[in-house]
Design an enzyme around this catalytic site. Structure first.
Site, mmCIF file in Angstrom:
data_model
loop_
_atom_site.group_PDB
_atom_site.id
_atom_site.type_symbol
_atom_site.label_atom_id
_atom_site.label_comp_id
_atom_site.label_asym_id
_atom_site.label_seq_id
_atom_site.Cartn_x
_atom_site.Cartn_y
_atom_site.Cartn_z
ATOM 1 N N LYS A 370 0.921 -1.241 -0.039
ATOM 2 C CA LYS A 370 0.023 0.021 0.088
ATOM 3 C C LYS A 370 0.695 1.314 -0.072
ATOM 4 O O LYS A 370 0.478 2.434 -0.319
ATOM 5 C CB LYS A 370 -0.872 0.074 1.353
ATOM 6 N N GLY A 371 1.958 1.009 0.496
ATOM 7 C CA GLY A 371 2.926 2.289 0.752
ATOM 8 C C GLY A 371 3.154 3.166 -0.616
ATOM 9 O O GLY A 371 3.406 4.270 -0.313
ATOM 10 N N GLU A 426 8.245 2.185 -6.057
ATOM 11 C CA GLU A 426 8.261 1.683 -4.651
ATOM 12 C C GLU A 426 8.415 2.541 -3.628
ATOM 13 O O GLU A 426 8.827 3.877 -4.082
ATOM 14 C CB GLU A 426 9.328 0.982 -4.402
ATOM 15 N N ASP A 427 7.795 2.396 -2.506
ATOM 16 C CA ASP A 427 7.853 3.716 -1.647
ATOM 17 C C ASP A 427 9.313 3.653 -0.803
ATOM 18 O O ASP A 427 9.967 4.736 -0.901
ATOM 19 C CB ASP A 427 6.830 3.447 -0.397
ATOM 20 N N ASP A 430 14.452 -1.143 1.783
ATOM 21 C CA ASP A 430 15.041 -1.224 2.726
ATOM 22 C C ASP A 430 16.129 -2.464 2.694
ATOM 23 O O ASP A 430 17.072 -2.351 2.347
ATOM 24 C CB ASP A 430 13.844 -1.568 3.743
ATOM 25 N N LYS A 458 17.467 3.042 1.814
ATOM 26 C CA LYS A 458 18.115 2.788 3.066
ATOM 27 C C LYS A 458 19.338 1.939 2.840
ATOM 28 O O LYS A 458 19.105 0.793 3.336
ATOM 29 C CB LYS A 458 17.071 2.425 4.245
ATOM 30 N N PHE A 479 13.107 3.844 10.985
ATOM 31 C CA PHE A 479 12.008 3.488 10.602
ATOM 32 C C PHE A 479 11.034 4.721 10.260
ATOM 33 O O PHE A 479 10.855 5.515 11.170
ATOM 34 C CB PHE A 479 11.525 2.647 11.716
ATOM 35 N N ASP A 486 3.798 3.331 6.789
ATOM 36 C CA ASP A 486 3.082 3.125 7.998
ATOM 37 C C ASP A 486 3.823 2.319 9.159
ATOM 38 O O ASP A 486 4.859 1.981 9.029
ATOM 39 C CB ASP A 486 1.924 2.273 7.523
ATOM 40 N N ARG A 492 0.199 6.791 7.520
ATOM 41 C CA ARG A 492 0.345 6.761 6.230
ATOM 42 C C ARG A 492 -0.128 8.154 5.350
ATOM 43 O O ARG A 492 0.339 8.692 4.564
ATOM 44 C CB ARG A 492 -0.457 5.710 5.427
#
Length: 502
Positions: A370-371, A426-427, A430, A458, A479, A486, A492
């Site tokens: 969802k990000g 992509e959001d 990581d 990141k 984070f 989220d 969000r």
């Protein structure tokens, strides 16, 4: 000079306070800055020295006590003192906010007076800095430590230990203030000081001195490496891709870092790790570009590689207002996000302008739910070539603040991508496990091209090597929440990206 303490001898030998410029000393009231102010007055004379104290107001009466101490000290030494009272601080990264405020105020005064800014960093601070950076950053520069002089900022006590600054103050009959925050393990630097350094001293009594000596050796060797890089560039602001490919990988990475630093105007983190991607792009022939992070884009044209800065609006010094205690430091402001999203859309439009415009043939944006919804929605509104959109939903994160390492498809694409140009949106990248899975899965469906556009990356968390052609921002190992990201399905809707407070 009377009472030639170790601190006074070291500051005199450094030569950093010798010159015609006035000296602005940053004084907190602690032992190191109290020592520095006295040393500066002794070496330079009262007429060339002034003092800046910032009262952050974070410790109530204790902060006011620090201010009163600095006023009394300045009066005793006969120097002019200016006090800045800070506005209310953030709920997130207080140390970063205080540092930015302190140096920002010093820089304004330095420019107005043509002064040097003297700060009281010591050899003890140097060891802590190197150990902290070594733990937090996989970079050679992390091991070099602080420089004794950087532009108009000098550190005359960098060869002096914290114990020696205390000895100087006692010899001169000067008192100092102790910051109660130094007894707390809330901050990473304090944990290094109170736990890591004592543990290393238990391994070897000279551990602290050895860390400092190793950094000095590496700085000396860095000058040799810098000369090699200069020979490769030969005065140019770009480099032939063939030349870069023929160099030893270590030297090629340093060349990339030099070009990126010059483009950014400051050290650009993580650029050297993009060497293989850039060489692969160069081997394809034709123009190519890659966002290498930290606001820098690498461009390849006519066989030469250059770097340029992506000029998006800088985030404001003060964070945007919020009341939820779980929302920590603002990592990327709303205005900075929108400016960078527009730039990324322009880059994508430029790179995909020659694609067919017929349905089923134009660029397909694949949003990862969802990000990425916020990012994708804003991004595609600014892309000025025909695009289509589809979505995938994958599961990798639960309600914890770490990746589960397990990737499952919850919703697959509705369209066939064989023979199509596909851009995964992509959001955040990581660990890279989710993106690695998506690239393998979608790549097996025979698209014409498959690239990645990530708002955030990141690098410190990366578990697998992979590429993202377009990157909005590199962030530290925090984070992140907001703008689609989220924590347990909350936050969000924040218009900015923030760190989750811990």
């Amino acid at each position: 000079m009377s009472e030639r303490t170790a601190a006074l001898r070291a500051a005199h030998a450094s030569g950093l306070l010798v010159g015609a410029e006035p000296v602005l000393v940053l004084c907190s009231g602690g032992r190191d800055s109290t020592c520095l102010l006295d040393v500066a007055v002794t070496l330079c004379g009262r007429g060339r020295v002034s003092v800046l104290h910032v009262n952050y107001g974070l410790r109530g009466a204790e902060s006011d006590g620090d201010e009163a101490h600095c006023r009394a000290l300045a009066e005793r030494l006969g120097v002019e003192l200016e006090v800045v009272r800070a506005p209310p601080g953030p709920s997130g990264n207080v140390q970063a906010w205080a540092r930015a405020l302190r140096y920002g105020e010093a820089e304004r005064r330095r420019r107005a007076a043509g002064a040097l800014v003297a700060v009281g960093h010591t050899a003890s601070d140097q060891a802590e800095t190197i150990l902290y950076r070594l733990a937090a950053s996989p970079s050679r520069r992390a091991l070099l430590g602080m420089q004794a002089r950087g532009d108009a900022r000098v550190r005359p006590l960098l060869e002096v230990t914290r114990e020696q600054t205390a000895e100087h103050c006692r010899a001169r009959g000067l008192t100092w203030r102790e910051d109660s925050g130094n007894e707390s393990d809330r901050y990473a630097r304090t944990r290094v000081r109170r736990a890591l350094l004592p543990a290393l001293r238990a391994v070897h009594p000279a551990a602290e001195a050895n860390v400092i000596a190793a950094a000095a050796t590496l700085r000396a060797e860095a000058h040799v490496l810098d000369e090699l890089v200069e020979q490769v560039l030969d005065g140019h602001e770009d480099v032939e891709v063939e030349t870069l490919a023929a160099l030893p990988a270590a030297l090629a990475r340093l060349v990339l870092v030099r070009l990126a630093d010059a483009a950014a105007g400051h050290p650009a983190g993580g650029v050297g790790r993009r060497l293989a991607e850039l060489l692969a792009l160069g081997a394809r022939g034709g123009p190519a570009a890659l966002d290498v992070g930290d606001g820098v884009r690498a461009e390849i044209a006519r066989g030469r590689l250059s770097m340029r800065t992506l000029h998006y609006t800088a985030a404001p010094e003060m964070p945007e207002p919020h009341s939820d205690p779980a929302i920590g430091e603002i990592l990327v402001s709303a205005s900075t996000l929108q400016a960078r999203v527009r730039e990324m859309a322009q880059e994508i439009s430029h790179d995909y302008r020659t694609l067919p415009t017929s349905p089923g043939r134009s660029l397909l944006l694949v949003g990862v739910l969802k990000g990425a919804v916020f990012f994708l929605s804003d991004l595609m509104r600014h892309i000025d070539v025909p695009v289509e959109v589809d979505f995938m939903a994958v599961a990798s994160y639960g309600s914890a603040t770490d990746s589960s390492g397990v990737v499952r498809i919850l919703k697959d694409l509705d369209v066939v991508i064989e023979g199509r140009d596909v851009l995964i949106v992509e959001d955040i990248v990581d660990s890279g496990l989710t993106l690695q899975y998506l690239l393998r899965n979608l790549g097996s469906r025979n698209p014409k091209s498959l690239e990645v556009c990530a708002l955030l990356t990141k690098p410190a968390r990366r578990k697998v090597e992979l590429k993202a052609r377009y990157v909005g921002f590199e962030i530290a190992d925090r984070f992140a929440i907001g703008y689609g990201l989220d924590h347990a399905e909350r936050y969000r809707n924040l218009p900015y990206v923030a760190a989750l407070a811990t």
